[in-house]
Design an enzyme around this catalytic site. Structure first.
Site, PDB file in Angstrom:
ATOM      1  CG  ASP A   8     -68.627  70.346  -6.753  1.00 46.12           C
ATOM      2  OD1 ASP A   8     -68.341  70.415  -7.884  1.00 46.12           O
ATOM      3  OD2 ASP A   8     -68.098  69.712  -6.221  1.00 46.12           O
TER       4      ASP A   8
ATOM      5  NE  ARG B 200     -59.389  83.147 -23.090  1.00 45.80           N
ATOM      6  CZ  ARG B 200     -60.023  83.862 -22.067  1.00 45.80           C
ATOM      7  NH1 ARG B 200     -60.926  84.679 -22.496  1.00 45.80           N
ATOM      8  NH2 ARG B 200     -59.963  83.229 -20.724  1.00 45.80           N
TER       9      ARG B 200
ATOM     10  CG  HIS C 188     -66.178  61.888 -13.029  1.00 45.19           C
ATOM     11  ND1 HIS C 188     -66.532  63.025 -12.554  1.00 45.19           N
ATOM     12  CD2 HIS C 188     -65.575  61.010 -12.081  1.00 45.19           C
ATOM     13  CE1 HIS C 188     -66.034  62.916 -11.255  1.00 45.19           C
ATOM     14  NE2 HIS C 188     -65.456  61.686 -10.913  1.00 45.19           N
TER      15      HIS C 188
ATOM     16  CE  LYS D  46     -70.123  68.318 -11.699  1.00 44.02           C
ATOM     17  NZ  LYS D  46     -69.233  68.345 -10.648  1.00 44.02           N
TER      18      LYS D  46
ATOM     19  CE  LYS E  56     -66.239  57.878  -9.329  1.00 41.73           C
ATOM     20  NZ  LYS E  56     -64.701  58.149  -8.959  1.00 41.73           N
TER      21      LYS E  56
ATOM     22  CD  GLU F  42     -64.928  64.920  -2.894  1.00 44.72           C
ATOM     23  OE1 GLU F  42     -64.187  64.817  -4.005  1.00 44.72           O
ATOM     24  OE2 GLU F  42     -65.821  65.818  -3.040  1.00 44.72           O
TER      25      GLU F  42
ATOM     26  CE  LYS G  87     -65.307  69.417  -2.844  1.00 45.21           C
ATOM     27  NZ  LYS G  87     -64.965  68.205  -3.837  1.00 45.21           N
TER      28      LYS G  87
ATOM     29  CG  HIS H 109     -70.979  63.157  -9.239  1.00 43.27           C
ATOM     30  ND1 HIS H 109     -70.822  63.219 -10.552  1.00 43.27           N
ATOM     31  CD2 HIS H 109     -69.906  63.987  -8.602  1.00 43.27           C
ATOM     32  CE1 HIS H 109     -69.879  63.934 -11.039  1.00 43.27           C
ATOM     33  NE2 HIS H 109     -69.289  64.246  -9.947  1.00 43.27           N
TER      34      HIS H 109
HETATM   35  C1  BG6 Z   1     -66.219  66.556  -9.443  1.00 39.09           C
HETATM   36  C2  BG6 Z   1     -66.736  67.742  -8.454  1.00 39.09           C
HETATM   37  O1  BG6 Z   1     -67.354  66.340 -10.001  1.00 39.09           O
HETATM   38  O2  BG6 Z   1     -66.033  65.281  -8.745  1.00 39.09           O
HETATM   39  C3  BG6 Z   1     -65.373  67.709  -7.251  1.00 39.09           C
HETATM   40  O3  BG6 Z   1     -66.637  68.710  -9.069  1.00 39.09           O
HETATM   41  C4  BG6 Z   1     -65.203  66.333  -6.702  1.00 39.09           C
HETATM   42  O4  BG6 Z   1     -65.767  68.727  -6.422  1.00 39.09           O
HETATM   43  C5  BG6 Z   1     -65.152  65.218  -7.601  1.00 39.09           C
HETATM   44  O5  BG6 Z   1     -64.049  66.344  -5.911  1.00 39.09           O
HETATM   45  C6  BG6 Z   1     -65.037  63.803  -6.967  1.00 39.09           C
HETATM   46  O6  BG6 Z   1     -64.907  62.677  -8.217  1.00 39.09           O
HETATM   47  P1  BG6 Z   1     -64.101  61.425  -7.716  1.00 39.09           P
HETATM   48  O7  BG6 Z   1     -64.015  60.777  -8.793  1.00 39.09           O
HETATM   49  O8  BG6 Z   1     -62.758  61.921  -6.933  1.00 39.09           O
HETATM   50  O9  BG6 Z   1     -64.975  60.890  -6.505  1.00 39.09           O
END
Ligand code: BG6
Length: 484
Positions: free
Chosen positions: A231, A46, A174, A144, A178, A212, A335, A236
């Site tokens: 999330d 925007r 994603h 997502k 990987k 993470e 996290k 994942h």
């Molecule tokens: C994302 C989440 O889909 O994946 C994030 O929304 C997360 O919260 C991330 O940090 C982790 O991805 P990767 O590739 O760093 O393991």
């Protein structure tokens, strides 16, 4: 191998995902000679911005991602692909003509990438349709999370599906891009060694850990409405579980793979208020220390200072079918854990007869390491060298990808974006996959609410989740394999 010429339109072109992942991924593919020079990349947002300003934004993004290897000559060639259009894409009366003019009318595929909040997916798709851009070979890519629960996911799928047919919709996770995750298919189905053992007779249990070290940072607003379950687990972790648990597909055709994954999701045992207190653990990180520095706890990162959103979850899940009867799948993600590491552990049963003595009885273990240090390790029993009696040790046969293949590891988005251009849907989720996963997750979240499951805490950077997560396995006489 170069792909055919295409146009990609990134809605949310100046957003975080575009900066961190999409622009660098396209740049890397261009530098590797995969993207033809007459392709087009149009950022849409925007805010007013000129083409020049957008190019500067993209340059910073690509420079940040490539670091020292950034090459100005290559950049000059890449930036010619970039254009910017300022508009509110949810509005069908916005200036769609400018976007059309930026694209030209040369019949190449248009890829609409929705790097925006899922709340506006449907409105944007409707506008694309009304502007007459959804026909021909147009495709749409959805990030997502697709919705926040089953109901909202269905509404998004129906709304997007009214504009694009299912074979034009690329729902990205994603994790499926990987390298090690794709390798899982090859490991399982490209070797004769594993598949005969890949079931309840030889396997004791499975662990999936995505740990993470980052906190929620400036995504606290979004994260607090999602939590670790929505999330990470809904997408994942459940996708990883599907690839581990699924039956061999007939081929690597998209629908063959996706059909097998859906069967796994169908077989996931629903969580209810009775089992959820026993089989799940949820927690939030409190203040702690990372690399010697004090960091805030989750609640301190929120404006309101209060929340019932989990930043860690551990679950004991069951796949109720013949192959996996009585084999638990332990999932955990969090996290601000002690370290960043993600891995799948396939724990085999002990040898049936402890010939070398009970205390020396170990069992085989296959570790599939997603990050960092991608690779596969297979622990086997081996005799310790030396004449002093027969002592057994468990040591890994080690396949380190970095040592075996001395190539740069492409980011997941690079692979997935090129798959969209090639029209390969195998690594994208079909509508039912998303909905089945939400159904299971909704059940778990409802059960948490009904059973008033406690919210534990753990110290940021110092622990792998709360001690209760360890107890989840200890009660079954097992242990998490790695603590980082
Ligand atoms: C994302 C989440 O889909 O994946 C994030 O929304 C997360 O919260 C991330 O940090 C982790 O991805 P990767 O590739 O760093 O393991």
């Amino acid at each position: 191998i170069p792909v055919d010429t295409f146009d990609i339109i990134i809605f949310g072109g100046t957003g975080d995902l575009s900066r961190r992942k999409l622009l660098p991924a396209l740049y890397h593919r261009f530098v590797d000679g995969q993207i033809p020079e007459d392709s087009r990349l149009v950022g849409v947002s925007r805010s007013e911005m000129s083409d020049k300003e957008f190019r500067a934004f993209a340059k910073d993004a690509c420079q940040e991602s490539t670091g020292k290897d950034f090459d100005s000559e290559q950049w000059k060639a890449f930036e010619k692909l970039l254009k910017y259009v300022a508009m509110d894409a949810t509005d069908p009366d916005a200036d769609w003509d400018t976007l059309k003019a930026a694209l030209g009318q040369d019949g190449r595929p248009s890829i609409f990438y929705l790097a925006v909040t899922p709340k506006i997916y449907v409105a944007i798709c409707e506008s694309i349709g009304k502007a007459g851009l959804a026909g021909g070979d147009a495709r749409v890519v959805l990030e997502k999370p697709i919705g926040t629960d089953l109901e909202s996911a269905k509404a998004i799928n129906a709304g997007v599906g009214a504009v694009f047919s299912e074979d034009r919709i690329y729902r990205i996770d994603h994790y499926l891009g990987k390298e090690t995750v794709q390798n899982l298919l090859v490991l399982r189905f490209g070797n004769t060694l594993f598949e005969p053992l890949w079931n309840r007779t030889a396997i004791d249990h499975i662990q999936i850990t995505v740990s993470e070290s980052v906190g929620v940072g400036d995504r606290a607003g979004y994260y607090d409405t999602a939590g670790a379950i929505r999330d990470m687990v809904q997408n994942h972790l459940l996708q990883l579980l599907c690839l581990i648990a699924m039956e061999p597909p007939n081929s690597i055709e998209a629908d063959e793979i996706r059909t097998e994954k859906i069967k796994v999701l169908n077989a996931l045992r629903p969580m209810d208020a009775k089992c959820v207190g026993r089989d799940t653990v949820r927690a939030q990180y409190g203040p702690g220390t990372i690399d010697g520095k004090q960091v805030k706890g989750y609640l301190e990162e929120l404006e309101s200072g209060e929340s019932q959103t989990e930043t860690f979850v551990a679950v004991k899940a069951w796949v109720d079918n013949w192959r996996w009867a009585r084999v638990p799948f332990y999932l955990r993600t969090g996290k601000r854990m002690r370290s960043r590491h993600s891995e799948i552990v396939v724990q085999f049963r002990e040898a049936p007869h402890a010939m070398f003595g009970e205390e020396q009885a170990h069992s085989n273990r296959l570790i599939i390491r997603l990050q960092p240090d991608e690779g596969v390790q297979l622990y086997v029993q081996i005799k310790e060298p030396g004449p002093g009696g027969l002592r057994v040790q468990s040591l890994p046969l080690n396949l380190s990808f970095a040592e075996s293949f001395q190539v740069r590891y492409p980011d997941a988005y690079e692979r997935l974006l090129m798959d969209v251009v090639r029209g390969n849907l195998a690594l994208f989720m079909r509508r039912e996959e998303v909905e089945e996963a939400w159904e299971w997750v909704d059940g778990l979240l409802d059960a948490w609410a009904d059973a008033k499951v406690p919210m534990y805490t753990y110290s940021a950077g110092l622990e792998d989740g709360p001690v209760e997560a360890r107890m989840l396995l200890r009660e079954d006489d097992r242990d998490w394999w790695s603590n980082g």
